[in-house]
Design a protein around this motif. Structure first.
Motif, short mmCIF file in Angstrom:
data_model
loop_
_atom_site.label_atom_id
_atom_site.label_comp_id
_atom_site.label_asym_id
_atom_site.label_seq_id
_atom_site.Cartn_x
_atom_site.Cartn_y
_atom_site.Cartn_z
N ALA A 20 -7.95 57.91 -0.41
CA ALA A 20 -9.26 57.51 -0.22
C ALA A 20 -9.39 56.57 1.23
O ALA A 20 -10.25 56.89 2.06
CB ALA A 20 -10.29 56.84 -1.33
N TRP A 47 -15.21 51.90 2.96
CA TRP A 47 -14.10 52.82 2.33
C TRP A 47 -13.28 52.23 1.28
O TRP A 47 -12.63 52.78 0.65
CB TRP A 47 -13.44 53.57 3.56
N VAL A 50 -15.18 52.39 -1.55
CA VAL A 50 -15.26 53.53 -2.29
C VAL A 50 -13.91 53.83 -2.94
O VAL A 50 -13.71 54.59 -3.95
CB VAL A 50 -15.37 54.70 -1.16
N GLN A 108 -16.40 47.08 -7.84
CA GLN A 108 -15.63 48.40 -7.58
C GLN A 108 -15.19 48.64 -9.03
O GLN A 108 -15.17 49.85 -9.41
CB GLN A 108 -14.58 48.17 -6.83
#
Length: 127
Positions: A20, A47, A50, A108
């Motif tokens: 990712a 990112w 993510v 996260q």
């Protein structure tokens, strides 16, 4: 067999995290972001987030047992790596990026855990 499943879940989560991040970097290049600068670092931080959510989702989904413990172990590993990176790179990153890399890790882990399937979805992976 169970130990191998635990290790496989963690390895695939780590691979998802790395892939990712690489995808985000490639998309930044395609979008024309210049290397360095606040806009690129903001993109990179997004990112990283993510990637962390994806990794937590992968490990929680694939863990044969105790998905929360797997996410906690992944969180601890990512936290150690993030703190080490922030300490080693020091002033190479702006304070907001360094803080974001470390401070968003609990979010996260939580988002990845919350979005993972629960209960019977993992039953097929058990012994």
């Amino acid at each position: 067999m169970t130990a191998a499943c635990h290790l496989l879940a963690m390895a695939l989560a780590w691979a998802a995290f790395c892939l990712a991040n690489l995808a985000g970097s490639g998309l930044a290049t395609l979008a024309g972001f210049p290397a360095g600068g606040g806009h690129r670092l903001g993109w990179d931080l997004a990112w990283v987030m993510v990637a962390g959510v994806l990794a937590a989702w992968v490990v929680a989904t694939l863990a044969p047992r105790a998905p929360r413990m797997h996410v906690l172990a992944l969180f601890a590993m990512l936290l150690a790596i993030a703190v080490l990176a922030v300490v080693q790179l020091g002033d190479d990153w702006p304070w907001w990026f360094s803080a974001g890399v470390v401070a968003t890790l609990p979010l996260q882990a939580w988002l990845g855990m919350r979005s993972a399937p629960r209960g019977t979805a993992r039953r097929g992976m058990q012994d």
